[in-house]
Scaffold this motif. Structure first.
Motif, PDB file in Angstrom:
ATOM      1  N   TYR A  10     -23.932  63.644 -15.328  1.00 28.51           N
ATOM      2  CA  TYR A  10     -24.864  64.590 -16.286  1.00 28.51           C
ATOM      3  C   TYR A  10     -24.034  66.043 -16.043  1.00 28.51           C
ATOM      4  O   TYR A  10     -24.321  66.735 -17.147  1.00 28.51           O
ATOM      5  CB  TYR A  10     -26.398  64.826 -15.716  1.00 28.51           C
ATOM      6  CG  TYR A  10     -26.956  63.591 -16.098  1.00 28.51           C
ATOM      7  CD1 TYR A  10     -27.566  63.513 -17.476  1.00 28.51           C
ATOM      8  CD2 TYR A  10     -27.163  62.668 -15.175  1.00 28.51           C
ATOM      9  CE1 TYR A  10     -28.454  62.342 -17.630  1.00 28.51           C
ATOM     10  CE2 TYR A  10     -28.074  61.379 -15.366  1.00 28.51           C
ATOM     11  CZ  TYR A  10     -28.608  61.232 -16.624  1.00 28.51           C
ATOM     12  OH  TYR A  10     -29.099  60.302 -17.057  1.00 28.51           O
ATOM     13  N   VAL A  11     -23.291  66.239 -15.129  1.00 23.92           N
ATOM     14  CA  VAL A  11     -22.710  67.629 -15.094  1.00 23.92           C
ATOM     15  C   VAL A  11     -21.159  67.531 -15.805  1.00 23.92           C
ATOM     16  O   VAL A  11     -20.590  68.238 -16.525  1.00 23.92           O
ATOM     17  CB  VAL A  11     -22.893  68.324 -13.698  1.00 23.92           C
ATOM     18  CG1 VAL A  11     -21.802  69.492 -13.779  1.00 23.92           C
ATOM     19  CG2 VAL A  11     -24.096  68.826 -13.555  1.00 23.92           C
ATOM     20  N   ASP A  32     -14.133  58.874 -12.109  1.00 23.35           N
ATOM     21  CA  ASP A  32     -15.279  58.337 -11.262  1.00 23.35           C
ATOM     22  C   ASP A  32     -15.062  57.097 -10.808  1.00 23.35           C
ATOM     23  O   ASP A  32     -14.103  56.437 -11.038  1.00 23.35           O
ATOM     24  CB  ASP A  32     -16.458  58.179 -12.299  1.00 23.35           C
ATOM     25  CG  ASP A  32     -17.858  58.458 -11.516  1.00 23.35           C
ATOM     26  OD1 ASP A  32     -18.319  59.442 -11.834  1.00 23.35           O
ATOM     27  OD2 ASP A  32     -18.230  57.468 -10.792  1.00 23.35           O
ATOM     28  N   ARG A  37     -19.379  53.222 -15.341  1.00 25.87           N
ATOM     29  CA  ARG A  37     -19.688  54.594 -15.666  1.00 25.87           C
ATOM     30  C   ARG A  37     -18.579  55.061 -16.630  1.00 25.87           C
ATOM     31  O   ARG A  37     -18.583  55.537 -17.790  1.00 25.87           O
ATOM     32  CB  ARG A  37     -20.023  55.745 -14.897  1.00 25.87           C
ATOM     33  CG  ARG A  37     -21.242  56.508 -15.235  1.00 25.87           C
ATOM     34  CD  ARG A  37     -21.690  57.521 -14.166  1.00 25.87           C
ATOM     35  NE  ARG A  37     -23.027  57.662 -14.564  1.00 25.87           N
ATOM     36  CZ  ARG A  37     -23.720  58.787 -14.274  1.00 25.87           C
ATOM     37  NH1 ARG A  37     -23.261  59.486 -13.073  1.00 25.87           N
ATOM     38  NH2 ARG A  37     -24.901  58.961 -14.423  1.00 25.87           N
ATOM     39  N   THR A  87     -25.158  65.408  -5.042  1.00 22.45           N
ATOM     40  CA  THR A  87     -25.251  65.973  -3.720  1.00 22.45           C
ATOM     41  C   THR A  87     -26.835  65.658  -3.532  1.00 22.45           C
ATOM     42  O   THR A  87     -27.496  66.812  -3.454  1.00 22.45           O
ATOM     43  CB  THR A  87     -24.907  67.588  -3.801  1.00 22.45           C
ATOM     44  OG1 THR A  87     -25.792  68.133  -4.805  1.00 22.45           O
ATOM     45  CG2 THR A  87     -23.594  67.831  -3.530  1.00 22.45           C
ATOM     46  N   SER A 107     -16.058  63.263   0.625  1.00 18.33           N
ATOM     47  CA  SER A 107     -14.938  62.064   0.488  1.00 18.33           C
ATOM     48  C   SER A 107     -14.155  62.492  -0.618  1.00 18.33           C
ATOM     49  O   SER A 107     -13.193  62.256  -0.657  1.00 18.33           O
ATOM     50  CB  SER A 107     -15.973  60.851   0.134  1.00 18.33           C
ATOM     51  OG  SER A 107     -15.977  60.563  -1.167  1.00 18.33           O
ATOM     52  N   THR A 127     -23.795  71.507  -6.787  1.00 18.14           N
ATOM     53  CA  THR A 127     -24.834  72.241  -6.245  1.00 18.14           C
ATOM     54  C   THR A 127     -24.826  71.940  -4.623  1.00 18.14           C
ATOM     55  O   THR A 127     -25.026  71.040  -4.257  1.00 18.14           O
ATOM     56  CB  THR A 127     -26.076  72.306  -6.547  1.00 18.14           C
ATOM     57  OG1 THR A 127     -26.239  72.453  -8.231  1.00 18.14           O
ATOM     58  CG2 THR A 127     -27.110  73.240  -6.135  1.00 18.14           C
ATOM     59  N   GLU A 161     -30.460  69.763 -18.777  1.00 14.43           N
ATOM     60  CA  GLU A 161     -30.349  68.694 -19.584  1.00 14.43           C
ATOM     61  C   GLU A 161     -31.253  68.697 -20.734  1.00 14.43           C
ATOM     62  O   GLU A 161     -32.028  69.665 -20.826  1.00 14.43           O
ATOM     63  CB  GLU A 161     -30.813  67.312 -18.609  1.00 14.43           C
ATOM     64  CG  GLU A 161     -29.878  66.865 -17.345  1.00 14.43           C
ATOM     65  CD  GLU A 161     -30.204  65.957 -16.612  1.00 14.43           C
ATOM     66  OE1 GLU A 161     -30.818  65.068 -17.106  1.00 14.43           O
ATOM     67  OE2 GLU A 161     -29.799  65.942 -15.406  1.00 14.43           O
ATOM     68  N   LYS A 275     -34.626  68.973  -5.097  1.00 19.49           N
ATOM     69  CA  LYS A 275     -33.509  68.771  -4.020  1.00 19.49           C
ATOM     70  C   LYS A 275     -32.795  70.239  -3.548  1.00 19.49           C
ATOM     71  O   LYS A 275     -32.602  70.368  -2.514  1.00 19.49           O
ATOM     72  CB  LYS A 275     -32.659  67.963  -4.870  1.00 19.49           C
ATOM     73  CG  LYS A 275     -31.146  68.305  -4.359  1.00 19.49           C
ATOM     74  CD  LYS A 275     -29.853  67.420  -5.114  1.00 19.49           C
ATOM     75  CE  LYS A 275     -29.531  68.000  -6.250  1.00 19.49           C
ATOM     76  NZ  LYS A 275     -28.472  68.856  -6.163  1.00 19.49           N
TER      77      LYS A 275
HETATM   78  P1  NAD Z   1     -24.453  62.326 -11.300  1.00 19.15           P
HETATM   79  O1  NAD Z   1     -25.061  61.354 -10.181  1.00 19.15           O
HETATM   80  O2  NAD Z   1     -25.091  61.954 -12.596  1.00 19.15           O
HETATM   81  O3  NAD Z   1     -23.147  61.990 -11.342  1.00 19.15           O
HETATM   82  C1  NAD Z   1     -22.354  62.216 -10.196  1.00 19.15           C
HETATM   83  C2  NAD Z   1     -21.208  61.384 -10.378  1.00 19.15           C
HETATM   84  O4  NAD Z   1     -20.190  61.171  -9.135  1.00 19.15           O
HETATM   85  C3  NAD Z   1     -21.591  59.790 -10.149  1.00 19.15           C
HETATM   86  O5  NAD Z   1     -21.276  58.967 -11.501  1.00 19.15           O
HETATM   87  C4  NAD Z   1     -20.996  59.208  -8.928  1.00 19.15           C
HETATM   88  O6  NAD Z   1     -20.418  57.857  -9.100  1.00 19.15           O
HETATM   89  C5  NAD Z   1     -19.553  60.113  -8.815  1.00 19.15           C
HETATM   90  N1  NAD Z   1     -19.038  59.844  -7.519  1.00 19.15           N
HETATM   91  C6  NAD Z   1     -19.508  60.248  -6.292  1.00 19.15           C
HETATM   92  N2  NAD Z   1     -18.669  60.249  -5.274  1.00 19.15           N
HETATM   93  C7  NAD Z   1     -17.447  60.058  -5.796  1.00 19.15           C
HETATM   94  C8  NAD Z   1     -16.210  60.094  -5.363  1.00 19.15           C
HETATM   95  N3  NAD Z   1     -15.945  60.116  -4.029  1.00 19.15           N
HETATM   96  N4  NAD Z   1     -15.223  59.816  -6.268  1.00 19.15           N
HETATM   97  C9  NAD Z   1     -15.423  59.923  -7.587  1.00 19.15           C
HETATM   98  N5  NAD Z   1     -16.571  59.868  -8.148  1.00 19.15           N
HETATM   99  C10 NAD Z   1     -17.867  60.019  -7.312  1.00 19.15           C
HETATM  100  O7  NAD Z   1     -24.777  63.707 -10.805  1.00 19.15           O
HETATM  101  P2  NAD Z   1     -25.002  65.316 -11.708  1.00 19.15           P
HETATM  102  O8  NAD Z   1     -26.414  64.845 -12.178  1.00 19.15           O
HETATM  103  O9  NAD Z   1     -23.887  65.356 -12.739  1.00 19.15           O
HETATM  104  O10 NAD Z   1     -24.875  66.280 -10.627  1.00 19.15           O
HETATM  105  C11 NAD Z   1     -23.821  66.594  -9.768  1.00 19.15           C
HETATM  106  C12 NAD Z   1     -23.836  67.852  -9.303  1.00 19.15           C
HETATM  107  O11 NAD Z   1     -24.278  69.089 -10.162  1.00 19.15           O
HETATM  108  C13 NAD Z   1     -25.006  67.838  -8.129  1.00 19.15           C
HETATM  109  O12 NAD Z   1     -24.614  68.676  -7.292  1.00 19.15           O
HETATM  110  C14 NAD Z   1     -25.983  68.620  -8.945  1.00 19.15           C
HETATM  111  O13 NAD Z   1     -27.171  69.331  -7.885  1.00 19.15           O
HETATM  112  C15 NAD Z   1     -25.367  69.648  -9.645  1.00 19.15           C
HETATM  113  N6  NAD Z   1     -26.134  69.975 -11.094  1.00 19.15           N
HETATM  114  C16 NAD Z   1     -26.650  69.132 -12.066  1.00 19.15           C
HETATM  115  C17 NAD Z   1     -27.163  69.521 -12.902  1.00 19.15           C
HETATM  116  C18 NAD Z   1     -27.932  68.353 -13.891  1.00 19.15           C
HETATM  117  O14 NAD Z   1     -28.605  69.065 -14.799  1.00 19.15           O
HETATM  118  N7  NAD Z   1     -28.025  67.251 -13.722  1.00 19.15           N
HETATM  119  C19 NAD Z   1     -27.308  70.846 -13.518  1.00 19.15           C
HETATM  120  C20 NAD Z   1     -26.480  71.617 -12.695  1.00 19.15           C
HETATM  121  C21 NAD Z   1     -25.867  71.384 -11.477  1.00 19.15           C
END
Ligand code: NAD
Ligand code: UGA
Length: 461
Positions: A10-11, A32, A37, A87, A107, A127, A161, A275
């Motif tokens: 999503y980010v 990814d 995905r 996270t 990782s 985050t 979002e 979280k």
């Molecule tokens: P998400 O779960 O949608 O996406 C994370 C992606 O990372 C997944 O597709 C996963 O397969 C991939 N991934 C994990 N480990 C990996 C690795 N070692 N190698 C390759 N790919 C890997 O998460 P998100 O909602 O995008 O959030 C990501 C971060 O951003 C979090 O820390 C969250 O707190 C922060 N954040 C989220 C939002 C939001 O609106 N969702 C807004 C601001 C900040």
């Protein structure tokens, strides 16, 4: 410049898409570990629903924006690498239920350390707890190959979002934290240069790394706190005859307070507020600051109370039993304009009603039916997934969802719910017909005139 972003969620997705749109001189590869995905990012049906995202991706994909599972090549070629992995809250071990699980960040850092053959600027976009950059730095520098230099920056993301594209295009601010060294300043300047393609320089804020990390947790805690504050007052309104919308308006007109984020609701959801506050609480406990931890815990406790209170109100209004009654749930996403259901208040409402024996007819315009079933049959929600599957029906149209139900519950504030034909809905429902508006979006006076019994948040009827 070549940029790689690890984590196409999503980010990572919207951020890289907007960056590619605004920086035609930069090549961005979003990687990814999830093959599925990445295939979706390369297809016509993107893995996330976000207004405006499709257009941006279509413009940039395979021009200067690439989606790939070849993490190794992307890391090798990049000058700057964003870590944008999830996270989540730890589910076991030390800090279970509170601390952020940094295994994915770790990782990613280890992959960079193993693969990199040239200098890299590594940017923490996920985050994270305060001082997480230190752990990343530790991993990278402990595995440093001769002649390779790493800079670590913190650059938290503030998009919400449902409005991600606009938030990214017109960010209130971009925050960059870095080391107070010459190399650190140079790295900050390089990242700042990317954002300067479209963000006015005065909106790009630079701080030390730890301030940047903490500011992200603080911003989410403040936002969630406002919702819990107005929700706490919604209970007072229901008990006294005050109207929480009027109170929010009167309070929000004070320019020191402001009107945003004072919309009382069934409770906040989403992957981050809870979280990140839990993460903050855990940090405070570890720093031996129990009073600070207790203070922020209240924001979450009030949110749990609000979700419970709304669910109980439904049961009490329906003569204290919903056993075998059909109840329509309109909206399952944690807010409108997203298909995301993480921590959505709808799960708590459905869980409570299912435990009381209700049959649910659920409709959401953007959430996939499988996702709703997955959420409601998750071990944390039920011990008997088979019974849940029998009691839940997912609909692709709101009118079919409400047919022959005793009550209609609004869990998400989708615009399309406002314009439904409530006369038609009333005719198709069991009588007495109830509406529980958990988002305060409907015209309650009109619903009364039609014949509905209406209950909402923060107003006594
Ligand atoms: P998400 O779960 O949608 O996406 C994370 C992606 O990372 C997944 O597709 C996963 O397969 C991939 N991934 C994990 N480990 C990996 C690795 N070692 N190698 C390759 N790919 C890997 O998460 P998100 O909602 O995008 O959030 C990501 C971060 O951003 C979090 O820390 C969250 O707190 C922060 N954040 C989220 C939002 C939001 O609106 N969702 C807004 C601001 C900040
Ligand atoms: C939130 C923040 O707004 C972003 O700045 C932040 O980057 C992001 O978390 C994150 O770190 O993940 P998001 O959770 O996507 O964004 O959506 P919000 O608009 O903040 O809504 C969160 C929840 O609060 C939703 O359930 C929403 O319905 C609810 N809410 C929001 C209310 O109940 N009342 C309000 O007045 C505002």
């Amino acid at each position: 410049m070549k940029v790689c972003c690890i984590g196409a969620g999503y980010v990572g997705g919207p951020t890289c898409a907007v960056m590619a749109l605004k920086c035609p001189d930069i090549v961005i590869t979003l990687v990814d570990k999830s093959v599925e995905r990445i295939a979706q990012w390369n297809s016509d049906k993107l893995p996330i629903y976000e207004p405006g995202l499709d257009e941006v991706v279509k413009k940039c994909r395979n021009v200067n924006l690439f989606f790939s599972t070849d993490i190794e090549t992307a890391i090798k070629e990049a000058d700057l690498i964003f870590i944008s992995v999830n996270t989540p809250t730890k589910v076991s071990g030390n800090g279970k239920g509170r601390a952020a699980d940094l295994k994915y960040v770790e990782s990613a850092a280890r992959m960079i350390a193993e693969i990199a053959q040239s200098n890299k600027i590594v940017v923490e976009k996920s985050t994270v707890p305060v001082r997480a950059a230190e752990s990343i730095m530790h991993i990278l520098r402990a595995n440093q190959k001769p002649g390779i230099h790493y800079d670590i920056l913190s650059n938290p993301e503030f998009l919400a979002e449902g409005t991600a594209i606009n938030d990214l295009l017109n960010a209130d601010r971009v925050l960059i934290g870095g080391e107070e060294t010459t190399e650190g300043h140079e790295a900050v300047a390089k990242l700042s240069w990317i954002y300067e393609h479209w963000i006015p320089k005065q909106h790009i804020l630079t701080t030390n790394t730890w301030s940047s990390e903490l500011s992200k947790l603080a911003a989410n805690a403040f936002l969630a706190q406002r919702i819990s504050s107005i929700n706490s007052l919604s209970a007072v309104c229901e008990a006294t005859g005050a109207d929480v919308s009027e109170v929010a308006r009167a309070v929000g007109l004070d320019s020191r307070i402001g009107s945003k984020f004072l919309q009382a609701s069934v409770g906040f959801g989403g992957s981050c507020f809870q979280k990140d506050i839990l993460n903050l609480i855990y940090i405070c406990e570890n720093l031996n600051l129990p009073e600070v931890a207790t203070y922020w815990q209240q924001v979450i406790d009030m949110n749990d109370y609000q979700k419970r209170r709304f669910s109980q109100k439904i049961i009490e209004s329906l003569f204290n039993t919903v056993s075998d009654k059909r109840i329509a749930i309109l909206g399952f996403a944690f807010k409108k304009n997203t298909g995301d259901t993480r921590e959505t208040a709808a799960i708590t409402v459905c869980q409570t009603l299912l435990e009381e024996g209700a049959k649910l007819d659920i409709y959401d315009p953007k959430v996939e039916p499988e996702q709703i079933i997955d959420d409601l049959t998750h071990p944390s929600v039920t011990e008997s997934p088979e019974n849940v599957k029998k009691a839940v029906q997912i609909h692709s149209d709101p009118y079919s969802a409400v047919r022959a139900t005793h009550a209609l519950v609004i869990c998400t504030e989708w615009d399309e719910f406002v314009d439904l034909d409530f006369q038609r809905i009333y005719q198709s429902m069991m009588k007495p017909a109830y509406i529980f508006d958990g988002r305060k979006i409907l015209d309650h006076e009109r619903l009364h005139q039609i014949g509905f019994h209406v209950q909402t948040i923060g107003k006594k009827y």
